[in-house]
Each structure stands twice: as C-alpha cells, then as structure tokens.
Write a protein that holds these residues in place. Structure first.
Motif, PDB file in Angstrom:
ATOM      1  N   HIS B  69       0.854  -1.190   0.000  1.00 55.41           N
ATOM      2  CA  HIS B  69       0.000   0.000   0.000  1.00 55.41           C
ATOM      3  C   HIS B  69       0.883   1.231   0.000  1.00 55.41           C
ATOM      4  N   ALA B  72      -0.930   8.572  -2.284  1.00 54.51           N
ATOM      5  CA  ALA B  72      -0.721   9.489  -3.406  1.00 54.51           C
ATOM      6  C   ALA B  72      -0.996  10.897  -2.903  1.00 54.51           C
ATOM      7  N   VAL B  96      -3.533   4.456  -1.275  1.00 60.26           N
ATOM      8  CA  VAL B  96      -3.604   3.659  -2.499  1.00 60.26           C
ATOM      9  C   VAL B  96      -3.298   2.227  -2.108  1.00 60.26           C
ATOM     10  N   THR B 101     -10.622   2.526  -2.326  1.00 59.40           N
ATOM     11  CA  THR B 101     -10.602   3.396  -3.496  1.00 59.40           C
ATOM     12  C   THR B 101     -10.083   4.765  -3.049  1.00 59.40           C
ATOM     13  N   ALA B 102      -9.891   5.640  -4.045  1.00 60.01           N
ATOM     14  CA  ALA B 102      -9.300   6.945  -3.745  1.00 60.01           C
ATOM     15  C   ALA B 102     -10.215   7.749  -2.840  1.00 60.01           C
ATOM     16  N   ILE B 388      -6.163   9.221  -9.162  1.00 60.96           N
ATOM     17  CA  ILE B 388      -5.638   8.308  -8.144  1.00 60.96           C
ATOM     18  C   ILE B 388      -6.258   6.919  -8.318  1.00 60.96           C
ATOM     19  N   ASN B 389      -7.533   6.889  -8.659  1.00 63.32           N
ATOM     20  CA  ASN B 389      -8.162   5.593  -8.913  1.00 63.32           C
ATOM     21  C   ASN B 389      -7.498   4.878 -10.073  1.00 63.32           C
ATOM     22  N   TYR B 391      -4.458   5.346 -11.061  1.00 63.74           N
ATOM     23  CA  TYR B 391      -3.151   4.927 -10.587  1.00 63.74           C
ATOM     24  C   TYR B 391      -3.288   3.685  -9.716  1.00 63.74           C
ATOM     25  N   ARG B 392      -4.312   3.673  -8.899  1.00 63.53           N
ATOM     26  CA  ARG B 392      -4.536   2.541  -8.017  1.00 63.53           C
ATOM     27  C   ARG B 392      -4.679   1.271  -8.830  1.00 63.53           C
ATOM     28  N   PHE B 444       3.009   7.550  -8.971  1.00 64.86           N
ATOM     29  CA  PHE B 444       1.843   8.414  -9.187  1.00 64.86           C
ATOM     30  C   PHE B 444       2.281   9.719  -9.817  1.00 64.86           C
TER      31      PHE B 444
END
Lengths: 264, 486, 477
Positions: B69, B72, B96, B101-102, B388-389, B391-392, B444
């Motif tokens: 984990h 970001a 993340v 989720t973001a 971010i999502n 990127y996740r 990220f």
C-alpha cells in the motif's frame, strides 16, 4: 446651570489689545481693541482674511488669543470659557444645523444647550414665528430648507438663548433682499431689547443700514472706527475703498492710513 | 472634447487626496498577498517533497506484495500563489491499495486548523474585497459629487453631450485606477519571477488571464460606482448605497447562493454513504468466510482423516483464499465506486446550482473564474480522485502480477504440531520470502491542468463579467439621460 | 447637559437616512444569519443522525462480534455551531475506532463539500465581524468631522458646553442608540430559533447571549474607533478612508499575517513525518509480531477449544505489546507536536489580538464550542470510546480488535466438535458501548472566552479615551 449676575456697568463685549498669530506665522489680529455696549450694533467690515472671524472665534474661545483678552460681561473668554459663553449667542455664516431634525427639534436642542431647559413647545414656536418662520415649516426637517430659512433658524437659536450679547459671523451673505431686509429688522428689535450685537460682514450697505458703530478691518487691524452719527451723510463705500487703498499703500504704517483717510 | 473630459477625470482621480493613501495601501496589500502566497507555495513544495520521500521510504520497508500500500499526494502548483482556492480545504493525500478506493484525506485546514480560523489571504482575496471596495470609493460620488459642487451645471453649460460625459467619467476613472493598480501587480509578478519558482509559459499565460479577469472585476465596480452616483442626488446617500451594494455583492450573495443551493439539493453525507459501503462490505466478508469454511470443510472431508492436512493442501487452500479475497475486495471496491459516483453526480448538481446562484454576484463569478484558471477549483477533487483511482488500478495490477510471480500471499499459514508433551507453532506468509523489488512499480504522476482545461470554464466567467459591465454601463447611461442636472 | 447631548445624538442617528439604510440591511442580514444558522443546524443534525443510523444498520447483518473490527463515531453538531462556525467545518468529524492503536479521522465538511468552502458560510459571527463592523464605521466616521462640516459644532460650542460633556454624550449616545437598535433586531432573530425547532438548554441560551454581548462589544470597538478617527481628522472623507483602511487591516490582514508569522517562527513537525515514523515502526512491529507468533507454545492439554483460546490470548498479549510500543512512540511524537503547536497557536493568537476581530473570533468560538479545542476534545472522546470499545470486545470475543491477526473460529468444522446446525444469531448492536459526546460545560466554554471579552472591553475603553482626549484638542473652528 445658574446664570451669573451680570454687572450691567461693564460693556457686554470688550476686546483689549487682542492679538492672534497663527502657527504658520500669519498675524490675524494685531492689538485690536473695541467694546460693544448693550443696545449697540457693532459692525466689523472688511475683506476676506481681515481678521473678523478670528476675533469672533476668540470671543467664542474656539481659539486662544496670543495676547490681549476678549471679555464678555467682564469675563475673560479664554480663562473661563464656560462662564463667558453663558452670555453670548452665536449665528454663523452658513447655518447648516441638523438636517434630519425639524426646525423645532433643532431649536429645542440648542435652547437646552443654551441653558433653557424647560421651554414649552409654544414658547419655542413663538420664537420661530418671531423670526418669520411660518407655523407649517416648524415640523419640517431642515434638509429641505432654503438658506434664508436656515438663517432664520440660526437667529431663532440665538434669540432663544436670551444672552446679553449676540455674535454674528457674516450672517447676511447669500440671502435674498427680502430675507436680508427681514434679518436687519430683526436685529434692530434685538438691539431695542438691549442686546449687544457684534456682527462681521463685507456687505457695506447692510452695515450702514443697521450699524451703531462701524469698524473697518484689514490685515488684523481696525483701520477705522466711527459711530453711525459720524458716518451720517458720508458715502461709506467710498470711505471703505479709500481706507483699503490707504492701508495697501502703507502696509507698515496703518495708523497713518487711518489718518490719511480722515483727512481726505 | 472627449479627450479633454477624460483628461480632467484622470486628473481628478489621481490628484484627489485619497488617491495616494489608497494606492499605497493597495500596493502593500497586493505585494503582501503575493509574498504570502509565495512562501505558502514554497512551504507546500517542501511539504510535498518531504511527503514523497517518505512515501517511497515507506514502500521500501514493506515486505509483501499482497498487502502493498502507499499514498498518493496532491502536488502543489505555482498558480496557488495567486489563487489558493480550495487548495487548503481539500485533502492532501489518498491511500492507495487494493483495499480501498481513492479518497482525499487530511486537508491543511483540518490538520492545522489554526489556518482555518484565519484563512490564507491571497491575491484574489485582495482583488475581491479590497480593490473592489476602493474602486467603489473612488466613483460613488462621480456625478452626484459634481452636482453638489456645482461643477456639473458648469460642465453642461458647454456643448458636451451626456454620452460623452459619461464615457469620459468611466474612462477617466478607469485609467486613473487601473493603470496604478497594474504597477503592484507587475511588481508582484517580478517578485514571483525572482523567487526562482519554476513558471512555464503556460503559467504565465494563465497569470496574464488572471490579471485580465481581476481588472475586469475592478472595472465592473468602477462602472457600478458611477451608476450608483447617478441614482442618488446626494453623496452621503450614494456612499451608503454603494457600500450596501458592495456588502451584498462581495459578502452576501456568494455565500447565500451557495447555501441556498445546499438546502435545495439534498445530498447525503459521505459518512452516510460510507455506512452503506461498510454494511455491504461486512456482508461480503461474512460470505467470504462462510465460503472459505465450506471449502475447508470439503477439503477436510475429502482428506477424511481428522484435523491434519498436508502442507501442500494447506497452500492450495491459501491460494484459493487469496484469490477469493481479491475477488471480494474488487466487488466491494466496485460497489464503493458506484455509490461514490452516484454521490458525485448529486453533488455535481448541487455544485452547479450553487455556482450559478453565486454568479449573480460579479465578485463570485470572478472568484470562480480565477479558481478555474488556477486549477484550484472544485474539480481539483474529482480530477485527483479519478487519477488516483486510475493509478490505483495500475498499482494493484502490478502488485498482483508481482505477487503471482513471487507467490506471495495475503493470508498467513499457521501450522501447529501438537503432541502431548510439546507443541510446535510456525507462521509464514509465503513459501520463500525476499525483499520486494519496487523498481517496476508505477509512480503516481499528479494530474496537470491543461491550459485548455483551465480556460474553458473561465471563459464563462469572463463572459459573465463582461455582460455585467455592459449592463451596468447601460443602466448608468439610461439613468444619466434622466438625471436632473440642477 | 450630558443628557441633552445623548438625547440629541440618539435622535440624530435614528432619524438619518444613513441609519435607516444600514439598519434595514443589518436587520435583513441578522435575520438571514439566524435563519440560515437554524436551517443548517437542522441539516447537520439530520445528517449526523443519518450517518449514525446507517453506521448501526451496517452492523445489523453481522452474526459474530468478531466481525466487528472497527466502529465509526461521529462528532455531533454543537448546538451553537451554525451561528458561530469556528473551525467546525474544517475539522474531521468521523473517527474510525478500533480496539487499539491510532484513531484516524476523516471527512471535514469542507473537504466533503468543497463548494461551501469557496465562499464559506454566513453565520452570526461573520455578520458581526465583517458586516456590522463596516456599518459601525459608516455610522461613526463623520461623528465629529461631519458636525464640523455642518457648522453645528461651532454653534453647539457657542454655549457654555464643556468639551468632555460633548464628546462623552456623543459616544454614549451613538453607542446606546446603535446597540439598542441592534439588540432589537437580534432579539427578533433569536425568535427564529424556536420557530425552526431548535431547542437550546438554559446554559446554551446564556452562551448565546454571551456571544451576542461579545458581538456588541466588538461593534462598540469599531464605533468608538471610528469616532476616535473622526476626532483626529477634519474632513469626513479622510476619516472614512482611514477607518476603512483600519477595518481592512483588522479584519483580513492582521489575523492572516500573524498566523503566517507564527508558522514561520515556530516549527511544527508535519503530520506526514509523524505518519511516516509510525508507519515505519508499524512495519517493524509487524515483523516482530510474526516472530513472536512462532514462539507460541501450547500448555497443558491439546483440547482444540482450549488451544484456540490459548492462541487467542497469546495473540492478544502480542498485540498488547505491539500496541504499547506504538503508543509510546505515538504519544511522544504527538506530545512534541502538540506542545509546539500550542506554542505556535499562542504566538499566533497573541500577535493577531492586535486586531479586535481576532478576539471576537476566539471568544465567540469558545462560547459556541467551535474553537480549536473542539478537535482535541473529539480526539479525547474517541480515545475514551476506544477504551470502552476495547473492553467490550475483549469481554465479547476474548480478543481485542485492531491487532495484526483476526482469528475466526469456524462453526461448522475445524473445532472438531460439530454442533447441531444452529441458525447464527445476529448481534445486538444495542449492547455496544455508546460514545459519550457531551458538549462543553459552561465553565469550559466561558472561561477561555473571558480573556478576549476583556480585551474587547479594554479596546472599547481605549478608543473611548482616545476619542475623548483627541477631542479635547480638536480645533473647533
């Protein structure tokens, strides 16, 4: 506030060697002496900056004299201003008053400031009527008043105080002929009530009309002072111009100017 | 004729005794705001760099792909020097991991609430509250003051048309105020240039547009002041009216509009939504455990001999557990995203209504436009959460892949050998464990606002301000045609 | 004599168009502030309740207390929060409580709904701080210079009127006339609260009244300040501009600049650094935990149920050790941070108190329970709840939550002694300990506000005296 007992033998207004030099070096008054008795109208005549307003301001203690003193019923104005001011009323050049107050409210406020705490509305209205303000405007706000009406309010304020001396600073400037006429009549009745009246003006004709004594001032000095009797038959305007011209020519020796004027 | 009149207005503004004082105050405030913005920005950069460092160090310390984990962070942008916008209100980072989720958390204001008590004063703030106030102070007596002084009659005793006079009034005041105000703004930009903050051409263009929209707002208040001076006959009254109008435009309408919209569109709170997500996820995990128990029982049954099970079988079970766990996690995340998206939609409606209502005031239209230009507007949150999502997904995909390669597992195996006299207990998370090789892990990359993205929403506000100016000018014109010159 | 001046002053003010316009605007805004405050309060209350219900509902399906590893608790809206928002919209309002460890918080209102953060809310404090102070200036800036321009100053002083009586009458008249008329509006506004269904306790009423008194004192500061400035200037236009510049400085510039300066002079470690240190230790502790697990040894008989319970308490003790280590680091870090933070805040506040606006904000936010202490209080309450929750879980399941490992005893098998198929009973959420979210006591709210109320009173006196002295030297001509 209790009023002082007045010594009636003293002149109501008296200036002795009154001198005022401002911070910027201007000599506004230079050893001016005069006195105004009860029942006398004393007119200071002169151009702008002659020192007329300064003299009045000293009587009112708005400014302190550099030397000399202004006495009101024998009370030196800058030593005991609060006592002195019990005996004078003042009418300024452009009386604005409180625009949101009615004529009656304005009068009531100033009457109470002048120590007349318990005048009834009728008494106040009587004064307004006396200065020529008709009943229908007594409850109107000052906002809508013309200059002449405001000036009448101003004189009403002076009258209601019932002081022994009244100071008027250019009271007639900008008044229409009728208003000016009324004003003069009113002053005369006040004189008849034994008030001492000191008035500054640059209106020669008005001065001649009502003055018991006329003093011509220039650059802080009285360059000529004559009683109405002496003036009778003379052309005051001519006299004024001559004195002014004389004073301009002899800036260092104004007394000479007075003499020169006399001789001509 | 017009140049003479404009010249006179210009002089009247510049030579008025209030000009010097006002000019000095405005200069100090503009420079101060830019300086403060600059130091705040540098602080943000420092904080961001430190945080990024910490994030990578934290990654280094981790030992399992299965539970990898990270965080970001939102990156600072030089535009926040001028327009802090929502920069300090919106969470600075989001976790993340495959588990969540973001969700941007911990805004500067929630971490350091002292800043919230006295908010950061930035350039837009000075424009919006100080310059507008001074603009109105210079023009509230434009016409009624001249009437009181008597110069109005004098001017109109010469062959001057009312239109000429009005244009000259506005133009003169504009020149007299806008040109001096531009000086500190330019000085402020110089300050930014000298400070060594990296500013691209794209940023300069946006700063230029920001200056443009600031001057547009300033112009509006100049014209508004002239308009108000035409509605009243006395300067004392027009000052009152001007200030009340200013209070309404600058302070009340923006807030009231937004709050009204908040009450009109009902949006559930995030806490409520998260309660639902939690409920769902608890149900799913319950199912997961029951499923695992079932499987275990089946296996157990097939083995058919008491509690003991071969180690190979045990690993198999754990593998199955791991993939089922992933499946459940993804399901929960999907549900989570759906609910959040739904909430987002409703919020969008609310925000749209709020901004529309707020735009009834030119000052808030300016604020919204400036924030769009700077990229510190409402869409910061959506922009970041979306990216971010994304990127996740990459992050999780890579971690899964690495996990598959290394055979790392999220579950742990506990084996016990119990005999009457002694027991042996071991626990491990993977068959063979080694340090994680993070070289291939995606990083990220904070989303950048393109020039076009920043400008598109700002165009609306440029337009709105222009319309406000034209309307006010027309209003002034009509009022002046009927104005009693006496 | 004083009475005459006071009376005249009140009449003059109340009769002016200026007053009519400002008063109308004030009345509308004060009523708006109360209405909006009440509406927001109801909204916040409804949201709070919805979150709570949803949170409880989410636990309904659970049949085993072991499943319940975390509980969310929410900061309830403070009764006066919508009238004086303070930091209530900026701080995180949800705490995620596990049996042990740190308690993360999230969901500040502005982070959640940034649209409100753009312009922020209208509340009573804002109306006082920004709008009423501006109006105070508007009503006071020409107190002396205006009379001079109208000539009434000379006329009044043609009477035997001492200057001190005049200026005292003027100040008292303006103060009385305006605050009393403001009080009437505010009283009308307060009526909105019960009409909108807001129920306040006796103490909250007193706090609200104190908030209003503080607001009126603040109004008085700006009124006396503008009269003071008016008695230093001879033209009302100048007096207005100076007052306005002072206003801008007091309201917007001094507080912001003070905070920035305090932030520069006192270094406070960022939350990221602390989070990083904790996270590093956390990873290390997790390894130690795994290591510790390998040292588990069964004592006595090998009855599976007995074994499970031994393992449970072993894990729990490992978790306790781990938690203790984490707590010691975290409390050290937090203490250092909060000490520095405190120094920084004190510096910032003391600098910012040059402006009366700061004192207003601080005093009213303390009174309304929305000051910076609200955040600490929520953290304390969360910790208290954590303790209660941890004990509860230990009692229910024999193991606290927030550990590294969750052991789940299979009901169908694994344990060996299969029981008959019992339908699993859902847990009764009523049994959970209730968070104690009491709002601030009377003393807790009022005591910290007293300093700032005193500062406001001092400001009133200072400007009163300033106006007084300045007028004694005023050129009456």
């Amino acid at each position: 506030m209790t009023k002082d007992l007045i010594d009636n033998t003293l002149p109501a207004l008296e200036a002795t060697n009154l001198t005022k030099k401002y911070e910027d070096g201007v000599l506004a008054l230079d050893k001016v002496s005069f006195s105004v008795n009860r029942g006398e109208i004393f007119v200071m005549l002169g151009g702008n900056g002659a020192g007329k307003t300064t003299a009045i301001n000293i009587f009112l203690n708005f400014i302190e004299p550099t030397s000399g003193e202004a006495k009101i019923n024998g009370i030196v104005s800058h030593r005991e201003p609060l006592r002195a001011k019990q005996h004078i009323a003042f009418v300024s050049e452009n009386v604005m008053l409180y625009p949101n107050f009615t004529a009656l409210q304005n009068l009531d406020f100033f009457a109470r400031l002048g120590g007349k705490q318990d005048l009834t509305r009728d008494e106040l209205q009587a004064v307004l009527l006396r200065v020529g303000l008709q009943e229908e405007v007594h409850h109107k706000r000052l906002k809508g008043f013309s200059k002449g009406m405001r000036q009448k309010c101003g004189i009403a304020i002076a009258i209601v105080k019932d002081a022994s001396a009244i100071l008027l600073d250019e009271p007639t400037s900008g008044l229409d002929p009728k208003a000016g006429r009324d004003f003069v009549e009113l002053l005369k009745t006040l004189r008849d009530e034994n008030k001492a009246i000191l008035m500054s003006t640059h209106d020669i004709f008005r001065a001649r009309e009502i003055a018991d004594t006329v003093a011509i001032m220039d650059r802080g000095k009285i360059i000529m002072q004559q009683a109405a009797g002496e003036l009778a038959g003379k052309d005051l305007e001519n006299l004024y111009m001559q004195y002014m011209a004389g004073s301009n020519n002899h800036t260092t020796n104004t007394t000479g100017g007075v003499n020169a004027g006399h001789n001509s | 004729m017009l140049p003479t009149l404009i010249n006179k207005e210009l002089k009247a503004v510049i030579l008025s005794p209030k000009f010097t004082g006002t000019f000095i105050v405005c200069t100090i405030l503009i420079l101060l705001s830019i300086y403060a913005g600059l130091t705040e920005y540098k602080e943000s950069v420092r904080r961001y760099d430190a945080a990024s460092q910490l994030v990578s160090q934290e990654l280094q310390h981790q030992t399992t792909w299965a539970r990898l984990h990270t965080k970001a962070y939102r990156a600072p942008d030089p535009m926040q020097i001028f327009v802090s916008g929502l920069e300090y209100d919106i969470g600075r980072w989001s976790p993340v991991s495959s588990q969540s989720t973001a969700k941007l958390k911990n805004s500067v204001y929630s971490d350091d609430s002292i800043y919230a008590l006295f908010r950061v004063v930035d350039f837009t703030f000075i424009v919006q509250f100080v310059l507008t106030l001074f603009a109105i102070l210079f023009t509230y007596n434009a016409v009624c003051g001249e009437r009181e002084d008597g110069t109005l009659r004098l001017v109109f005793s010469s062959p001057v048309s009312r239109a000429q006079y009005l244009i000259a009034k506005c133009a003169g005041a504009w020149l007299g105020l806008v040109v001096p105000i531009s000086i500190p703004i330019l000085l402020g930009m110089l300050l930014v240039l000298l400070s060594g903050v990296p500013i691209t051409a794209d940023h300069w263009l946006r700063i230029g547009l920001l200056t443009g929209i600031s001057l547009l707002l300033f112009t509006f208040f100049i014209v508004l002041g002239v308009f108000i001076s035409l509605l009243t006959r006395r300067t004392s009254l027009s000052l009152m009216v001007a200030l009340v109008v200013w209070v309404l435009f600058a302070l009340i309408i923006p807030r009231a509009g937004v709050m009204f919209a908040g009450n009109m569109v009902d949006v559930p709170s995030v806490a409520e939504i998260e309660g639902q997500i939690n409920g769902y996820s608890k149900d799913r995990w319950e199912e997961f455990y029951l499923g695992m128990e079932d499987r275990f029982a089946k296996m157990h049954g097939s083995e058919g001999e008491g509690i003991e099970m071969s180690e190979e079988k045990m690993w198999e079970l754990m593998q199955a557990e791991d993939s089922l766990r992933k499946f459940v996690t993804e399901e929960i995340n999907r549900y989570d995203l759906r609910l959040r998206e739904d909430l987002r939609q409703r919020k969008n409606r609310q925000e749209k209504l709020a901004l529309t209502l707020a735009r009834l005031s030119p000052a808030s239209s300016y604020q919204i436009g400036a924030m769009s230009l700077a990229g510190t507007s409402l869409d910061v949150k959506t922009r970041y959460e979306e990216s971010i999502n994304e990127y996740r997904n990459q992050f999780v995909k890579y971690a899964d892949q690495m996990q598959a390669e290394t055979g790392d597992l999220a579950g742990r195996m506990i084996s016990m050998e119990v005999s009457d006299s002694s027991s042996n207990f071991t626990m491990s998370s993977s068959r063979d464990k080694k340090a994680l090789d993070l070289s291939g892990l995606p990083r990220f990359d904070p989303p950048r606002v393109g020039l076009a993205d920043a400008m598109a929403p700002a165009v609306t506000d440029f337009g709105i301000l222009a319309i406000y100016i034209i309307l006010t000018f027309m209003g002034a014109f009509i009022a002046f045609l009927r104005y009693d010159l006496r | 004599m004083l009475g005459i001046i006071v009376e005249k002053e009140i009449r003059d003010l109340l009769g002016s168009t200026k007053f009519a316009i400002t008063f109308a605007a004030c009345a509308v805004l004060v009523l708006l502030a109360f209405y909006v405050g009440a509406a927001r309060h109801n909204l916040h209350q409804a949201r709070y309740e919805a979150s709570q219900t949803e949170n409880l509902r989410s636990m309904k399906g659970i049949s085993d207390w072991q499943e319940l590893d975390e509980i969310r608790i929410f900061l309830p809206p403070q009764p006066l929060e919508s009238l004086v928002s303070g930091v209530s919209n900026d701080i995180n309002r949800t705490a995620i409580v596990r049996g042990r460890g740190d308690i993360p918080t999230e969901d500040s209102r502005y982070n959640e709904d940034p649209v409100f953060a753009i312009f922020r809310f209208i509340d009573l404090e804002f109306i006082f701080k920004v709008v009423l102070s501006l109006f105070a200036i508007l009503l006071g800036y020409d107190a002396i210079s205006g009379e001079k321009e109208r000539g009434t100053l000379r006329l009044s002083f043609a009477n035997s009127l001492p200057r001190r009586t005049y200026i005292a009458g003027k100040l008292i008249g303006a103060f009385l006339g305006l605050t009393v008329s403001l009080m009437v509006t505010i009283a009308l506004g307060i009526l909105i609260l019960p009409l909108m269904g807001i129920v306040l306790s006796g103490q909250e009423w007193i706090k609200l009244i104190l908030v209003i008194i503080t607001g009126l004192l603040y109004f008085g500061v700006f009124l006396t300040l503008s009269i003071f400035i008016s008695s230093l200037t001879y033209r009302s236009a100048n007096s207005f501009l100076i007052s306005l510049a002072v206003w801008v400085m007091c309201i917007y510039i001094i507080p912001g600049v003070s905070v920035l300066m305090a932030a520069r002079s006192v270094e406070v470690p960022s939350s990221d650094e602390i989070a990083y240190k904790k996270s590093t230790l956390g990873i290390q502790l997790a390894e130690e935990f795994d290591e510790g697990m390998n040292h588990f040894a069964v004592k006595g008989s090998a009855d599976p149920e007995e074994l499970m319970s031994q393992l449970n308490s072993y894990i729990d003790s490992l978790n306790d050790v781990r938690d203790m280590k984490m707590q010691s680091l975290s409390s050290r870090l937090n203490e250092d941070r909060s000490n520095r933070r405190q120094t920084q805040e004190n510096l910032a506040f003391n600098l910012a108190r040059i402006s009366p606006a700061t004192s207003l904000s601080l005093a009213t936010s303390h009174l309304a329970g929305t000051s910076l202490t609200l955040k600490n209080r929520f953290a304390d309450q969360s910790r208290e709840y954590q303790r209660a929750f941890g004990e509860f879980m230990l009692e229910k399941t024999g193991m606290n939550t927030g550990g590294m490992i969750k052991l789940r005893t299979s009901k169908s098998c694994g344990g060996g002694d299969d029981k008959e198929d019992e339908e699993p009973q859902p847990i009764n959420t009523e049994e959970l300990p209730k968070p104690m979210m009491s709002s601030f006591t009377f003393a807790e709210s009022v005591n910290p506000a007293l300093t700032d109320i005193a500062i406001l009173i001092i400001y009133n006196f200072v400007f009163f005296a300033g106006a007084f002295i300045a007028f004694l030297r005023y050129d009456l001509r």
